[in-house]
Design a protein around this motif. Sequence first.
Motif, PDB file in Angstrom:
ATOM      1  N   GLY A 130       2.123   3.626  -9.499  1.00  0.00           N
ATOM      2  CA  GLY A 130       1.441   2.241  -9.359  1.00  0.00           C
ATOM      3  C   GLY A 130       1.632   1.531  -7.992  1.00  0.00           C
ATOM      4  O   GLY A 130       1.007   0.466  -7.631  1.00  0.00           O
ATOM      5  N   GLY A 131       2.723   2.215  -7.083  1.00  0.00           N
ATOM      6  CA  GLY A 131       2.812   1.613  -5.760  1.00  0.00           C
ATOM      7  C   GLY A 131       2.088   2.121  -4.796  1.00  0.00           C
ATOM      8  O   GLY A 131       1.063   3.147  -5.045  1.00  0.00           O
ATOM      9  N   PHE A 132       2.150   1.944  -3.312  1.00  0.00           N
ATOM     10  CA  PHE A 132       1.104   2.367  -2.438  1.00  0.00           C
ATOM     11  C   PHE A 132       2.053   2.660  -1.003  1.00  0.00           C
ATOM     12  O   PHE A 132       3.050   1.776  -1.110  1.00  0.00           O
ATOM     13  CB  PHE A 132       0.163   1.706  -2.338  1.00  0.00           C
ATOM     14  N   TRP A 133       1.461   3.207  -0.069  1.00  0.00           N
ATOM     15  CA  TRP A 133       2.047   3.252   1.042  1.00  0.00           C
ATOM     16  C   TRP A 133       0.680   2.813   2.088  1.00  0.00           C
ATOM     17  O   TRP A 133      -0.372   3.353   2.016  1.00  0.00           O
ATOM     18  CB  TRP A 133       2.332   4.731   1.468  1.00  0.00           C
ATOM     19  N   HIS A 134       0.783   1.672   2.932  1.00  0.00           N
ATOM     20  CA  HIS A 134      -0.012   1.456   3.808  1.00  0.00           C
ATOM     21  C   HIS A 134       0.633   1.331   5.174  1.00  0.00           C
ATOM     22  O   HIS A 134       1.765   0.815   5.542  1.00  0.00           O
ATOM     23  CB  HIS A 134      -0.066  -0.236   3.239  1.00  0.00           C
ATOM     24  N   TYR A 135      -0.115   2.121   5.863  1.00  0.00           N
ATOM     25  CA  TYR A 135       0.569   2.515   7.295  1.00  0.00           C
ATOM     26  C   TYR A 135      -0.669   2.571   8.204  1.00  0.00           C
ATOM     27  O   TYR A 135      -2.043   2.525   7.825  1.00  0.00           O
ATOM     28  CB  TYR A 135       1.064   3.693   7.134  1.00  0.00           C
ATOM     29  N   ALA A 136      -0.449   2.629   9.568  1.00  0.00           N
ATOM     30  CA  ALA A 136      -1.347   2.812  10.514  1.00  0.00           C
ATOM     31  C   ALA A 136      -1.229   4.145  11.519  1.00  0.00           C
ATOM     32  O   ALA A 136       0.206   4.156  11.553  1.00  0.00           O
ATOM     33  CB  ALA A 136      -1.393   1.431  11.513  1.00  0.00           C
ATOM     34  N   ILE A 137      -2.046   4.753  11.755  1.00  0.00           N
ATOM     35  CA  ILE A 137      -1.780   5.758  12.894  1.00  0.00           C
ATOM     36  C   ILE A 137      -2.255   5.158  14.046  1.00  0.00           C
ATOM     37  O   ILE A 137      -3.126   4.469  14.094  1.00  0.00           O
ATOM     38  CB  ILE A 137      -2.845   7.013  12.640  1.00  0.00           C
ATOM     39  N   VAL A 138      -1.243   5.083  14.915  1.00  0.00           N
ATOM     40  CA  VAL A 138      -1.261   4.321  16.317  1.00  0.00           C
ATOM     41  C   VAL A 138      -1.410   5.310  17.375  1.00  0.00           C
ATOM     42  O   VAL A 138      -0.822   6.357  17.688  1.00  0.00           O
ATOM     43  CB  VAL A 138       0.092   3.465  16.418  1.00  0.00           C
ATOM     44  N   SER A 139      -2.702   4.950  18.198  1.00  0.00           N
ATOM     45  CA  SER A 139      -2.909   5.922  19.336  1.00  0.00           C
ATOM     46  C   SER A 139      -2.080   5.480  20.618  1.00  0.00           C
ATOM     47  O   SER A 139      -1.486   4.472  20.573  1.00  0.00           O
ATOM     48  CB  SER A 139      -4.598   5.658  19.505  1.00  0.00           C
ATOM     49  N   PRO A 140      -2.049   6.552  21.398  1.00  0.00           N
ATOM     50  CA  PRO A 140      -1.335   6.185  22.487  1.00  0.00           C
ATOM     51  C   PRO A 140      -1.609   4.906  23.176  1.00  0.00           C
ATOM     52  O   PRO A 140      -0.962   4.282  23.927  1.00  0.00           O
ATOM     53  CB  PRO A 140      -1.474   7.101  23.662  1.00  0.00           C
ATOM     54  N   GLU A 141      -2.850   4.436  23.237  1.00  0.00           N
ATOM     55  CA  GLU A 141      -3.325   3.146  23.855  1.00  0.00           C
ATOM     56  C   GLU A 141      -3.216   1.696  22.964  1.00  0.00           C
ATOM     57  O   GLU A 141      -3.216   0.798  23.165  1.00  0.00           O
ATOM     58  CB  GLU A 141      -4.739   3.225  24.067  1.00  0.00           C
ATOM     59  N   GLY A 142      -2.342   2.092  21.555  1.00  0.00           N
ATOM     60  CA  GLY A 142      -2.076   1.113  20.556  1.00  0.00           C
ATOM     61  C   GLY A 142      -3.217   0.850  19.761  1.00  0.00           C
ATOM     62  O   GLY A 142      -2.650  -0.114  18.979  1.00  0.00           O
ATOM     63  N   LYS A 143      -4.053   1.660  19.601  1.00  0.00           N
ATOM     64  CA  LYS A 143      -5.138   1.345  18.526  1.00  0.00           C
ATOM     65  C   LYS A 143      -4.895   1.867  17.151  1.00  0.00           C
ATOM     66  O   LYS A 143      -4.230   2.811  17.143  1.00  0.00           O
ATOM     67  CB  LYS A 143      -6.522   1.794  19.011  1.00  0.00           C
ATOM     68  N   LYS A 144      -4.829   0.966  16.353  1.00  0.00           N
ATOM     69  CA  LYS A 144      -4.259   1.225  14.979  1.00  0.00           C
ATOM     70  C   LYS A 144      -5.334   1.526  14.029  1.00  0.00           C
ATOM     71  O   LYS A 144      -6.476   0.968  13.802  1.00  0.00           O
ATOM     72  CB  LYS A 144      -3.496  -0.070  14.371  1.00  0.00           C
ATOM     73  N   HIS A 145      -5.265   2.726  13.213  1.00  0.00           N
ATOM     74  CA  HIS A 145      -6.374   3.184  12.258  1.00  0.00           C
ATOM     75  C   HIS A 145      -5.425   3.103  10.986  1.00  0.00           C
ATOM     76  O   HIS A 145      -4.541   3.901  10.707  1.00  0.00           O
ATOM     77  CB  HIS A 145      -6.803   4.744  12.538  1.00  0.00           C
ATOM     78  N   TRP A 146      -5.820   2.014  10.216  1.00  0.00           N
ATOM     79  CA  TRP A 146      -5.294   2.056   8.818  1.00  0.00           C
ATOM     80  C   TRP A 146      -5.659   2.712   7.727  1.00  0.00           C
ATOM     81  O   TRP A 146      -6.841   3.077   7.259  1.00  0.00           O
ATOM     82  CB  TRP A 146      -5.433   0.610   8.319  1.00  0.00           C
ATOM     83  N   SER A 147      -4.696   3.171   6.817  1.00  0.00           N
ATOM     84  CA  SER A 147      -4.947   4.062   5.463  1.00  0.00           C
ATOM     85  C   SER A 147      -3.888   3.264   4.457  1.00  0.00           C
ATOM     86  O   SER A 147      -2.926   2.726   4.624  1.00  0.00           O
ATOM     87  CB  SER A 147      -4.627   5.310   5.694  1.00  0.00           C
ATOM     88  N   ARG A 148      -4.565   3.600   3.092  1.00  0.00           N
ATOM     89  CA  ARG A 148      -3.674   3.392   2.062  1.00  0.00           C
ATOM     90  C   ARG A 148      -3.559   4.427   1.099  1.00  0.00           C
ATOM     91  O   ARG A 148      -4.683   4.956   0.820  1.00  0.00           O
ATOM     92  CB  ARG A 148      -4.287   2.022   1.439  1.00  0.00           C
ATOM     93  N   TYR A 149      -2.277   4.842   0.754  1.00  0.00           N
ATOM     94  CA  TYR A 149      -2.345   6.141  -0.308  1.00  0.00           C
ATOM     95  C   TYR A 149      -1.727   5.114  -1.554  1.00  0.00           C
ATOM     96  O   TYR A 149      -0.748   4.568  -1.494  1.00  0.00           O
ATOM     97  CB  TYR A 149      -1.397   6.993  -0.007  1.00  0.00           C
TER      98      TYR A 149
END
Length: 168
Positions: free
Chosen positions: A62-81
């Motif tokens: 019932g919980g989750f992991w919310h995180y970003a993959i961060v590029s070397p330029e600092g751009k964040k790509h968000w995901s949630r499991y």
Amino acid sequence: MNSHLLFDFSVNEENKIIHIEREFDARLELVWEAWTTAKLLDQWCAPNPYRTETKTLDFREGGFWHYAIVSPEGKKHWSRYDYKEIELQKSITELRGFSDENGMVNPDFPRTECTLIFSETDGKTHISMTEKYGSPEMFEKMATVSHKKGFSSHLKNLDDLLLTLKSK
């Protein structure tokens, strides 16, 4: 990565499934901790030269992991499991999806169900991962050599982290 450790990446086009088998030269308890703890996930779970940045990790059914993959330029790509089922040190079933920075899952991309099975033999941990894609488009994007290389890269990061953790 130890070249004698198992790594298999297979694609089932008919059922839109990717199956990954991977072995680690570390005990199950250590691999499990690295897979389920934010401070450790952030150290390995992105292909080089990207990095992972956890916003929330609530590792329970019932919980989750919310995180970003961060590029070397600092751009964040968000995901949630979202964690559907957890059997401690044995298995995890999660729903993976793209999200925004607030954790709202993007409804334009059907989620991927991923099941991970953990086991140990002779001090080595084996993970069997099955990814069932809800979107044919996403499956096509992930069933590629570049995804295999990226995935292999972040698992190599885990090998390196496990080596460091084992020496402590």
